[in-house]
Scaffold this motif. Structure first.
Motif, PDB file in Angstrom:
ATOM      1  N   PRO A   1       0.833  -1.213   0.000  1.00 28.11           N
ATOM      2  CA  PRO A   1       0.000   0.000   0.000  1.00 28.11           C
ATOM      3  C   PRO A   1       0.861   1.254   0.000  1.00 28.11           C
ATOM      4  O   PRO A   1       1.874   1.321   0.709  1.00 28.11           O
TER       5      PRO A   1
ATOM      6  N   ARG B   1      -4.536   9.953  -8.641  1.00 26.77           N
ATOM      7  CA  ARG B   1      -3.583   8.878  -8.304  1.00 26.77           C
ATOM      8  C   ARG B   1      -3.087   8.157  -9.547  1.00 26.77           C
ATOM      9  O   ARG B   1      -1.937   7.707  -9.584  1.00 26.77           O
TER      10      ARG B   1
ATOM     11  N   SER C   1       0.194   5.828  -5.123  1.00 28.21           N
ATOM     12  CA  SER C   1      -0.584   5.775  -3.875  1.00 28.21           C
ATOM     13  C   SER C   1      -1.575   4.619  -3.895  1.00 28.21           C
ATOM     14  O   SER C   1      -2.763   4.782  -3.577  1.00 28.21           O
TER      15      SER C   1
ATOM     16  N   LYS D   1      -3.809   1.404  -3.193  1.00 25.67           N
ATOM     17  CA  LYS D   1      -4.567   0.959  -2.028  1.00 25.67           C
ATOM     18  C   LYS D   1      -4.937  -0.517  -2.214  1.00 25.67           C
ATOM     19  O   LYS D   1      -5.021  -1.003  -3.353  1.00 25.67           O
TER      20      LYS D   1
ATOM     21  N   ASP E   1      -7.369  -1.380  -4.882  1.00 27.78           N
ATOM     22  CA  ASP E   1      -6.950  -1.323  -6.282  1.00 27.78           C
ATOM     23  C   ASP E   1      -6.581  -2.698  -6.821  1.00 27.78           C
ATOM     24  O   ASP E   1      -6.322  -2.852  -8.019  1.00 27.78           O
TER      25      ASP E   1
END
Length: 125
Positions: A14, A67, A85, A87, A90
């Motif tokens: 992450p 992002r 970035s 997460k 994603d």
């Protein structure tokens, strides 16, 4: 035979970054809108970003805005998806697709005619 091939997926923590690539054989990407789609396990496929042919206008899903960046390299006939970035949400199989629409690129299908096999992105610590 017209084919799309994605690459660049992998395992990332992450907050990390990945760059996905979409290359074509049998046709030229510049003439097509290119979309990136994600399919997570148990979920429907969703559009994350797209770039229009010729004008290069871009469109992003709300959760990816700021992002992710989609871009073209016409000299290499390749479309990229820079993902920053990242997460855990994603995570999924990322597909690129090529199509043509008179109203600019779409984050939904149709109008995509050609699809790649996908590249897996896993965001996990």
């Amino acid at each position: 035979q017209r084919q799309l091939v994605e690459s660049g997926g992998g395992l990332v923590q992450p907050g990390g970054s990945l760059r996905l690539s979409c290359a074509a054989s049998g046709f030229t990407l510049d003439y097509y809108d290119i979309g990136w789609f994600r399919q997570a396990p148990g979920k429907e496929r969703e559009g994350v970003a797209c770039i229009s042919n010729f004008h290069g206008r871009t469109n992003y899903a709300a959760s990816e805005e700021g992002r992710f960046t989609i871009s073209r390299d016409s000299a290499k006939d390749t479309v990229y998806l820079q993902m920053n970035s990242l997460k855990p949400e994603d995570t999924g199989n990322y597909f690129c697709a090529a199509g043509q629409s008179p109203m600019g690129c779409k984050l939904s299908d149709p109008p995509y005619n050609y699809w790649g096999q996908g590249t897996q992105v896993t965001v996990s610590s």
